[in-house]
Design an enzyme around this catalytic site. Structure first.
Site, PDB file in Angstrom:
ATOM      1  N   CYS A   1       0.814  -1.228   0.000  1.00 28.85           N
ATOM      2  CA  CYS A   1       0.000   0.000   0.000  1.00 28.85           C
ATOM      3  C   CYS A   1       0.842   1.269   0.000  1.00 28.85           C
ATOM      4  O   CYS A   1       0.372   2.323  -0.413  1.00 28.85           O
ATOM      5  CB  CYS A   1      -0.934   0.013   1.196  1.00 28.85           C
ATOM      6  SG  CYS A   1      -2.106  -1.344   1.111  1.00 28.85           S
TER       7      CYS A   1
ATOM      8  N   HIS B   1      -4.056   6.775   1.341  1.00 25.26           N
ATOM      9  CA  HIS B   1      -4.255   5.454   0.742  1.00 25.26           C
ATOM     10  C   HIS B   1      -5.631   4.967   1.161  1.00 25.26           C
ATOM     11  O   HIS B   1      -6.012   5.063   2.333  1.00 25.26           O
ATOM     12  CB  HIS B   1      -3.158   4.498   1.221  1.00 25.26           C
ATOM     13  CG  HIS B   1      -3.538   3.067   1.058  1.00 25.26           C
ATOM     14  ND1 HIS B   1      -3.921   2.552  -0.148  1.00 25.26           N
ATOM     15  CD2 HIS B   1      -3.650   2.051   1.965  1.00 25.26           C
ATOM     16  CE1 HIS B   1      -4.240   1.281   0.007  1.00 25.26           C
ATOM     17  NE2 HIS B   1      -4.082   0.952   1.279  1.00 25.26           N
TER      18      HIS B   1
ATOM     19  N   ASN C   1     -10.102  -1.224  -1.791  1.00 27.93           N
ATOM     20  CA  ASN C   1      -8.681  -0.957  -1.555  1.00 27.93           C
ATOM     21  C   ASN C   1      -7.888  -1.513  -2.735  1.00 27.93           C
ATOM     22  O   ASN C   1      -7.829  -2.727  -2.930  1.00 27.93           O
ATOM     23  CB  ASN C   1      -8.285  -1.640  -0.235  1.00 27.93           C
ATOM     24  CG  ASN C   1      -6.823  -1.482   0.119  1.00 27.93           C
ATOM     25  OD1 ASN C   1      -5.989  -1.169  -0.727  1.00 27.93           O
ATOM     26  ND2 ASN C   1      -6.500  -1.726   1.377  1.00 27.93           N
TER      27      ASN C   1
HETATM   28  N1  ACO Z   1     -18.855  -9.960   6.355  1.00 25.53           N
HETATM   29  C1  ACO Z   1     -19.476 -10.244   7.510  1.00 25.53           C
HETATM   30  N2  ACO Z   1     -18.817 -10.492   8.648  1.00 25.53           N
HETATM   31  C2  ACO Z   1     -17.472 -10.441   8.625  1.00 25.53           C
HETATM   32  C3  ACO Z   1     -16.768 -10.138   7.447  1.00 25.53           C
HETATM   33  C4  ACO Z   1     -17.500  -9.894   6.278  1.00 25.53           C
HETATM   34  N3  ACO Z   1     -16.925  -9.582   5.101  1.00 25.53           N
HETATM   35  N4  ACO Z   1     -15.457 -10.135   7.729  1.00 25.53           N
HETATM   36  C5  ACO Z   1     -15.330 -10.432   9.017  1.00 25.53           C
HETATM   37  N5  ACO Z   1     -16.532 -10.619   9.568  1.00 25.53           N
HETATM   38  C6  ACO Z   1     -16.876 -10.941  10.972  1.00 25.53           C
HETATM   39  C7  ACO Z   1     -15.731 -11.603  11.687  1.00 25.53           C
HETATM   40  O1  ACO Z   1     -15.739 -13.006  11.475  1.00 25.53           O
HETATM   41  C8  ACO Z   1     -16.044 -11.245  13.130  1.00 25.53           C
HETATM   42  O2  ACO Z   1     -17.029 -12.107  13.613  1.00 25.53           O
HETATM   43  P1  ACO Z   1     -16.974 -12.645  15.149  1.00 25.53           P
HETATM   44  O3  ACO Z   1     -17.039 -11.389  15.991  1.00 25.53           O
HETATM   45  O4  ACO Z   1     -18.160 -13.522  15.241  1.00 25.53           O
HETATM   46  O5  ACO Z   1     -15.649 -13.340  15.272  1.00 25.53           O
HETATM   47  C9  ACO Z   1     -16.648  -9.857  13.038  1.00 25.53           C
HETATM   48  O6  ACO Z   1     -17.102  -9.722  11.674  1.00 25.53           O
HETATM   49  C10 ACO Z   1     -15.699  -8.740  13.350  1.00 25.53           C
HETATM   50  O7  ACO Z   1     -14.491  -8.940  12.627  1.00 25.53           O
HETATM   51  P2  ACO Z   1     -13.284  -7.953  12.755  1.00 25.53           P
HETATM   52  O8  ACO Z   1     -12.146  -8.487  11.923  1.00 25.53           O
HETATM   53  O9  ACO Z   1     -13.018  -7.644  14.197  1.00 25.53           O
HETATM   54  O10 ACO Z   1     -13.896  -6.637  12.052  1.00 25.53           O
HETATM   55  P3  ACO Z   1     -13.303  -5.177  11.980  1.00 25.53           P
HETATM   56  O11 ACO Z   1     -14.259  -4.233  12.504  1.00 25.53           O
HETATM   57  O12 ACO Z   1     -11.876  -5.140  12.495  1.00 25.53           O
HETATM   58  O13 ACO Z   1     -13.235  -4.948  10.401  1.00 25.53           O
HETATM   59  C11 ACO Z   1     -11.590  -4.867   8.644  1.00 25.53           C
HETATM   60  C12 ACO Z   1     -12.409  -5.749   9.592  1.00 25.53           C
HETATM   61  C13 ACO Z   1     -12.558  -4.121   7.761  1.00 25.53           C
HETATM   62  C14 ACO Z   1     -10.699  -5.775   7.823  1.00 25.53           C
HETATM   63  C15 ACO Z   1     -10.734  -3.868   9.469  1.00 25.53           C
HETATM   64  O14 ACO Z   1     -10.062  -4.528  10.498  1.00 25.53           O
HETATM   65  C16 ACO Z   1      -9.717  -3.106   8.646  1.00 25.53           C
HETATM   66  O15 ACO Z   1     -10.045  -2.317   7.787  1.00 25.53           O
HETATM   67  N6  ACO Z   1      -8.416  -3.301   8.940  1.00 25.53           N
HETATM   68  C17 ACO Z   1      -7.332  -2.512   8.300  1.00 25.53           C
HETATM   69  C18 ACO Z   1      -7.148  -2.792   6.848  1.00 25.53           C
HETATM   70  C19 ACO Z   1      -5.936  -2.045   6.341  1.00 25.53           C
HETATM   71  O16 ACO Z   1      -5.739  -0.880   6.626  1.00 25.53           O
HETATM   72  N7  ACO Z   1      -5.073  -2.717   5.640  1.00 25.53           N
HETATM   73  C20 ACO Z   1      -3.818  -2.043   5.252  1.00 25.53           C
HETATM   74  C21 ACO Z   1      -3.735  -1.829   3.838  1.00 25.53           C
HETATM   75  S1  ACO Z   1      -3.902  -3.258   2.859  1.00 25.53           S
HETATM   76  C22 ACO Z   1      -2.311  -3.725   2.297  1.00 25.53           C
HETATM   77  O17 ACO Z   1      -1.302  -3.233   2.677  1.00 25.53           O
HETATM   78  C23 ACO Z   1      -2.250  -4.867   1.356  1.00 25.53           C
END
Ligand code: ACO
Length: 335
Positions: A115, A262, A292
């Site tokens: 990223c 980003h 993303n």
């Molecule tokens: N649909 C429905 N439910 C989902 C999904 C989905 N697509 N994905 C995860 N869940 C569920 C999980 O299983 C979990 O369920 P549980 O509580 O029963 O275990 C619940 O939703 C919460 O999951 P979290 O992972 O805690 O959700 P969070 O609010 O953290 O959101 C996300 C996830 C969107 C991925 C977030 O953590 C995020 O954006 N992280 C940063 C991403 C980022 O900045 N990446 C860097 C750049 S990418 C790169 O460098 C390649």
């Protein structure tokens, strides 16, 4: 010393639109969950029956950037290509762009900083131009995520976020002081490498090893992300690296005309916006439409913001990125 100005920008995204509703058919997820957690409404995914690949999408974006710079492909002296999803394991797509553009035997460098790749590439180009080594550098960020994502409920935490596309800029030599790229700031913290990574295939997990194991539970072919952990680091590092750029140039946060973060997650952008006390007009987001797109996200956003007249000559533009590595980076530009 010369200055480096952005002479032309362009972007290209595949035609195929994949909505959150479309993903509901592939995995247990919902439009509501995806929008609430990430801000994403739809993304573009390559239609495999087209010729779209990281290199060809990059070349399409590059042709637009070169035209907008008022140049011809043969005016380009050097190519920098940022991607985490190259067409081939090796060689990287920089050389394919050299071939596709049909230009001379110029150098082509591939950047592997996920990223942050576009900002890292911008920094490299800036040094080459400032010192007089090159006059016009083509910098591309392009990604083909959709081919490698696990499109099942197991992969939903990663798959719903990523989209395909490409953006490109032409960076040119300028003699105007105080304009163009003012500074760039690059960081990494490799102890978190596995928190957001695709482990195999690679030399420490070569294809024949994976084939021998052939375990249906093996997820090493798919990207892994510890989402919460990454989120927490992202919000901190974005702020740090933006303030580093502001301090280096002795300007206040209120002087930013346009912040282009980003496009990792709309919630991350909004958090950073709030901390910097910037208005909606001072931050550009398009993750709603593209998801993303990793190394492509900043140049696609910059291209759209510029096309929409949201970046004007004289504006102070800040780019900031955080991602796998972990790596993070910023650039301050006087347009
Ligand atoms: N649909 C429905 N439910 C989902 C999904 C989905 N697509 N994905 C995860 N869940 C569920 C999980 O299983 C979990 O369920 P549980 O509580 O029963 O275990 C619940 O939703 C919460 O999951 P979290 O992972 O805690 O959700 P969070 O609010 O953290 O959101 C996300 C996830 C969107 C991925 C977030 O953590 C995020 O954006 N992280 C940063 C991403 C980022 O900045 N990446 C860097 C750049 S990418 C790169 O460098 C390649």
């Amino acid at each position: 010393m010369y200055s480096t100005r952005i002479a032309g920008i362009g972007h290209y995204v595949p035609e195929r639109v994949v909505s959150n509703k479309d993903l509901e058919k592939l995995m247990e997820t919902s439009d509501e969950w995806i929008q609430e957690r990430t801000g994403i409404k739809e993304r573009r995914w390559i239609d495999p029956s087209t010729d779209d690949m990281p290199s060809t999408m990059g070349t399409k974006a590059a042709r637009i950037a070169i035209k907008n710079a008022g140049l011809q492909p043969e005016d380009i002296d050097f190519i920098i290509f940022a991607t985490l999803s190259p067409d081939f394991y090796f060689p990287g797509p920089g050389v394919q762009v050299q071939d596709q553009l049909g230009i001379g035997e110029i150098g082509a460098l591939d950047v592997r900083n996920q990223c942050s790749g576009f900002v890292y590439g911008l920094s490299v180009a800036d040094q080459f131009i400032k010192t007089g080594m090159y006059k016009n550098i083509l910098l591309i960020g392009s990604e083909y995520h959709s081919g490698g994502l696990e499109k099942t409920t197991r992969g939903r935490g990663v798959t719903v976020i990523f989209g395909d596309g490409a953006g490109a800029v032409v960076l040119s030599r300028s003699e105007e002081k105080g304009k163009g790229i003012l500074s760039t700031h690059l960081h990494s913290e490799g102890k978190h490498a596995k928190e957001l990574a695709l482990i195999g295939p690679a030399t420490n997990r070569w294809v024949d090893t994976i084939m021998k194991e052939s375990d249906p539970e093996d997820t090493s072919y798919y990207p892994y992300m510890n989402g919460n952990f990454v989120f927490k680091h992202a919000v901190t590092r974005f702020q740090e690296v933006i303030f580093e750029a502001l301090e280096k140039n002795n300007v206040g946060k209120e002087q930013i005309d346009m912040l282009i973060p980003h496009q990792a997650n709309l919630r991350i952008s909004q958090f950073v916006q709030k901390k910097l006390e910037l208005s909606d007009d001072q931050v550009y987001n398009n993750i709603m439409r593209y998801g993303n797109t990793t190394a492509a996200s900043i140049p696609i956003a910059m291209s759209e913001a510029h096309m929409e007249g949201k970046i004007k000559p004289g504006d102070l533009v800040c780019l900031a990125a955080f991602g796998s590595g972990f790596t993070w980076a910023s650039a301050l530009i006087r347009w």
